[in-house]
Design a protein around this motif. Structure first.
Motif, PDB file in Angstrom:
ATOM      1  N   ALA A  39       0.662  -1.457   0.383  1.00 33.50           N
ATOM      2  CA  ALA A  39       0.256   0.012   0.209  1.00 33.50           C
ATOM      3  C   ALA A  39       1.207   1.108  -0.074  1.00 33.50           C
ATOM      4  N   LYS A  40       1.763   0.987   0.786  1.00 33.15           N
ATOM      5  CA  LYS A  40       3.070   2.355   0.982  1.00 33.15           C
ATOM      6  C   LYS A  40       3.732   2.480  -0.686  1.00 33.15           C
ATOM      7  N   ALA A  41       4.079   1.661  -1.397  1.00 33.30           N
ATOM      8  CA  ALA A  41       4.646   1.471  -2.548  1.00 33.30           C
ATOM      9  C   ALA A  41       3.499   1.826  -3.542  1.00 33.30           C
ATOM     10  N   ALA A  42       2.082   1.973  -3.738  1.00 36.55           N
ATOM     11  CA  ALA A  42       1.493   1.965  -4.928  1.00 36.55           C
ATOM     12  C   ALA A  42       0.999   3.490  -4.223  1.00 36.55           C
ATOM     13  N   GLY A  43       1.718   4.168  -2.985  1.00 43.35           N
ATOM     14  CA  GLY A  43       1.185   5.738  -2.632  1.00 43.35           C
ATOM     15  C   GLY A  43      -0.184   5.663  -2.265  1.00 43.35           C
ATOM     16  N   LYS A  44      -0.682   4.872  -1.412  1.00 44.35           N
ATOM     17  CA  LYS A  44      -1.971   5.007  -0.687  1.00 44.35           C
ATOM     18  C   LYS A  44      -1.837   5.492   1.035  1.00 44.35           C
ATOM     19  N   LEU A  45      -0.776   4.900   1.048  1.00 45.88           N
ATOM     20  CA  LEU A  45      -0.149   5.742   2.837  1.00 45.88           C
ATOM     21  C   LEU A  45       0.609   6.603   3.166  1.00 45.88           C
ATOM     22  N   PRO A  46       0.337   8.065   2.724  1.00 41.78           N
ATOM     23  CA  PRO A  46       0.724   9.533   2.272  1.00 41.78           C
ATOM     24  C   PRO A  46       1.527   9.846   3.515  1.00 41.78           C
ATOM     25  N   GLU A  47       0.668   9.699   4.577  1.00 42.49           N
ATOM     26  CA  GLU A  47       1.732  10.114   5.706  1.00 42.49           C
ATOM     27  C   GLU A  47       2.343   8.887   6.687  1.00 42.49           C
ATOM     28  N   ALA A  48       2.173   7.767   6.637  1.00 45.07           N
ATOM     29  CA  ALA A  48       2.895   6.418   7.099  1.00 45.07           C
ATOM     30  C   ALA A  48       4.245   6.720   6.495  1.00 45.07           C
ATOM     31  N   GLU A  49       5.094   6.555   7.185  1.00 43.13           N
ATOM     32  CA  GLU A  49       6.572   6.085   7.133  1.00 43.13           C
ATOM     33  C   GLU A  49       7.022   4.874   8.196  1.00 43.13           C
ATOM     34  N   PHE A  50       7.343   4.145   7.674  1.00 45.53           N
ATOM     35  CA  PHE A  50       7.781   2.655   8.354  1.00 45.53           C
ATOM     36  C   PHE A  50       9.142   2.543   8.651  1.00 45.53           C
ATOM     37  N   VAL A  51       9.284   2.997   9.782  1.00 46.76           N
ATOM     38  CA  VAL A  51      10.953   3.035  10.243  1.00 46.76           C
ATOM     39  C   VAL A  51      11.462   1.705  10.896  1.00 46.76           C
ATOM     40  N   CYS A  52      10.682   0.642  10.987  1.00 51.18           N
ATOM     41  CA  CYS A  52      10.868  -0.320  11.810  1.00 51.18           C
ATOM     42  C   CYS A  52      10.413  -1.717  11.767  1.00 51.18           C
ATOM     43  N   VAL A  53      10.897  -2.440  11.402  1.00 51.94           N
ATOM     44  CA  VAL A  53       9.892  -3.824  11.842  1.00 51.94           C
ATOM     45  C   VAL A  53      10.757  -4.898  13.203  1.00 51.94           C
ATOM     46  N   ILE A  54       9.872  -5.141  13.783  1.00 46.58           N
ATOM     47  CA  ILE A  54      10.382  -6.094  15.309  1.00 46.58           C
ATOM     48  C   ILE A  54       9.704  -6.936  15.464  1.00 46.58           C
ATOM     49  N   SER A  55      10.961  -8.558  15.173  1.00 50.03           N
ATOM     50  CA  SER A  55      10.389  -9.433  15.243  1.00 50.03           C
ATOM     51  C   SER A  55      10.657 -10.407  16.584  1.00 50.03           C
ATOM     52  N   ASN A  56      10.167 -11.211  17.138  1.00 49.32           N
ATOM     53  CA  ASN A  56       9.981 -11.975  18.747  1.00 49.32           C
ATOM     54  C   ASN A  56      10.974 -13.242  17.840  1.00 49.32           C
ATOM     55  N   ARG A  57      11.182 -13.686  16.547  1.00 48.29           N
ATOM     56  CA  ARG A  57      12.168 -14.804  16.296  1.00 48.29           C
ATOM     57  C   ARG A  57      12.533 -14.202  14.789  1.00 48.29           C
ATOM     58  N   LYS A  58      14.060 -14.895  15.286  1.00 49.57           N
ATOM     59  CA  LYS A  58      14.670 -14.302  14.189  1.00 49.57           C
ATOM     60  C   LYS A  58      14.213 -14.900  12.435  1.00 49.57           C
ATOM     61  N   ASP A  59      13.344 -16.212  12.902  1.00 53.89           N
ATOM     62  CA  ASP A  59      13.276 -17.021  11.964  1.00 53.89           C
ATOM     63  C   ASP A  59      12.033 -16.592  10.826  1.00 53.89           C
ATOM     64  N   ALA A  60      11.526 -15.505  11.340  1.00 51.91           N
ATOM     65  CA  ALA A  60      10.179 -14.912  10.753  1.00 51.91           C
ATOM     66  C   ALA A  60       9.813 -14.471   9.635  1.00 51.91           C
ATOM     67  N   TYR A  61       9.591 -14.836   8.486  1.00 52.25           N
ATOM     68  CA  TYR A  61      10.043 -14.459   6.794  1.00 52.25           C
ATOM     69  C   TYR A  61       9.756 -12.814   6.766  1.00 52.25           C
ATOM     70  N   ALA A  62       9.025 -12.720   7.295  1.00 52.39           N
ATOM     71  CA  ALA A  62       8.446 -10.991   7.938  1.00 52.39           C
ATOM     72  C   ALA A  62       9.553 -10.071   7.698  1.00 52.39           C
ATOM     73  N   LEU A  63      10.829 -10.392   8.150  1.00 57.13           N
ATOM     74  CA  LEU A  63      12.553 -10.129   8.556  1.00 57.13           C
ATOM     75  C   LEU A  63      12.875  -9.714   6.959  1.00 57.13           C
ATOM     76  N   GLU A  64      12.857 -10.743   6.144  1.00 60.88           N
ATOM     77  CA  GLU A  64      13.122 -10.414   4.981  1.00 60.88           C
ATOM     78  C   GLU A  64      12.291  -9.865   4.529  1.00 60.88           C
ATOM     79  N   ARG A  65      10.911  -9.879   4.099  1.00 64.40           N
ATOM     80  CA  ARG A  65      10.034  -8.360   3.496  1.00 64.40           C
ATOM     81  C   ARG A  65      10.351  -6.905   3.739  1.00 64.40           C
ATOM     82  N   ALA A  66      11.208  -6.735   5.438  1.00 67.43           N
ATOM     83  CA  ALA A  66      10.787  -5.604   5.795  1.00 67.43           C
ATOM     84  C   ALA A  66      12.168  -5.378   5.016  1.00 67.43           C
ATOM     85  N   LYS A  67      13.594  -5.809   5.421  1.00 70.66           N
ATOM     86  CA  LYS A  67      14.877  -6.096   4.671  1.00 70.66           C
ATOM     87  C   LYS A  67      14.960  -6.151   2.728  1.00 70.66           C
TER      88      LYS A  67
END
Ligand code: GRF
Length: 214
Positions: free
Chosen positions: A20-48
Motif C-alpha cells: 500500500a505504501k509503494a502504491a502511494g496509498k499511505l501518504p502519511e505513513a513512514e515505516f521505520v522498523c520491523v521488530i520480530s520476536n523470532r529470528k526465523d520470521a519470514y516477515a524480516l526478509e520482507r522488511a529488508k
C-alpha cells in the motif's frame, strides 16, 4: 507519522502495508522498523527487501517479561515510533509498552470481534471455531490494544461469507485476502491522516472515511 510493525511469522499483513505504501496509498505513513520476536520470521526478509530496518527482540534473551517489555518500549521510542502495528505478533504486550502507546497500538484479528477472540484464540484455531459454530459470516477486525486480549476499541471490521465447503485453511486464506489485507492498510491510513478519534472509549473515523467497503 513514524510506524513500527511487530511480527512473528510470515508477514503477509506487513506485506499488505508495504504494498500500500509503494502504491502511494499511505501518504502519511513512514515505516521505520520491523521488530520480530523470532529470528526465523519470514516477515524480516520482507522488511529488508523493502529497505526497512529489521530487528529481532526475543523474550528469551531477557531475565523477565518486565525486562523484555521495557527493552521493547525503549527500542520503539529510540526509533521514534508514533504508531505501533501488531501484524501477527504473538507476544502479549506488557504494561510499559501499553502505557507509552495508549491508543497508538493497532492489532489485526481474523474474526469479527467479539466473536472468536480472547485468550488462546489465534491463528487457524479462530477459523476452526467459526466453522464448528456454523456461522455464515466471519471476517477481520482492526482494533486498538489495551490490557485485555482483543478487548480494545474497534476501529475497522470487514465481513467475509463462509462457504459450505470451507476448511479452516480455505477460510483463513479468504479472510486474509478479502478482509485483513484490505482493512489493515486502511486503518493505518486513517490513523496517520488524523482521521481517528475517541468518544467514551469508542474509536470513530471521520464521516467521509467511515465506509468499510472498498
Ligand atoms: C493473521 O491471520 C493475523 O490476523 C493474525 O496473525 C496472522 C498473521 O499472518 N493476527 P501474517 O504473518 O501477517 O501472514
Amino acid at each position: 507519522m513514524k510506524i513500527a510493525v511487530l511480527v512473528s511469522g510470515g508477514g503477509t499483513n506487513l506485506q499488505a502495508l508495504l504494498d500500500a505504501k509503494a502504491a502511494g496509498k499511505l501518504p502519511e505513513a513512514e515505516f521505520v522498523c520491523v521488530i520480530s520476536n523470532r529470528k526465523d520470521a519470514y516477515a524480516l526478509e520482507r522488511a529488508k527487501a523493502a529497505g526497512i530496518d529489521a530487528q529481532v527482540l526475543s523474550p528469551r534473551r531477557f531475565a523477565s517479561r518486565e525486562a523484555y517489555d521495557t527493552a521493547l518500549r525503549d527500542l520503539l521510542i529510540a526509533k521514534g515510533a508514533e504508531l505501533v502495528v501488531l501484524a501477527g505478533f504473538l507476544v502479549v504486550l506488557g504494561r510499559e509498552v501499553l502505557h507509552a502507546y495508549r491508543n497508538r497500538i493497532l492489532n489485526i484479528h481474523p474474526s469479527l470481534i467479539p466473536s472468536f477472540c480472547g485468550d488462546g484464540c489465534y491463528g487457524l484455531k479462530v477459523h476452526e471455531m467459526a466453522l464448528a459454530r456454523g456461522v455464515k459470516v466471519t471476517g477481520a477486525t482492526v482494533h486498538f490494544v489495551d490490557e485485555g486480549t482483543d478487548t480494545g476499541p474497534i476501529l475497522l471490521q470487514k465481513a467475509v461469507a463462509v462457504r459450505e465447503d470451507d476448511t479452516p485453511e480455505s477460510l483463513q486464506l479468504r479472510v486474509m485476502q478479502e478482509a485483513e489485507w484490505q482493512i489493515l492498510p486502511k486503518a493505518v491510513d486513517l490513523f496517520t491522516r488524523g482521521k481517528v478519534h475517541f468518544t467514551n472509549g469508542i474509536a470513530w473515523t471521520s464521516a467521509e472515511d467511515s465506509e468499510q467497503e472498498e
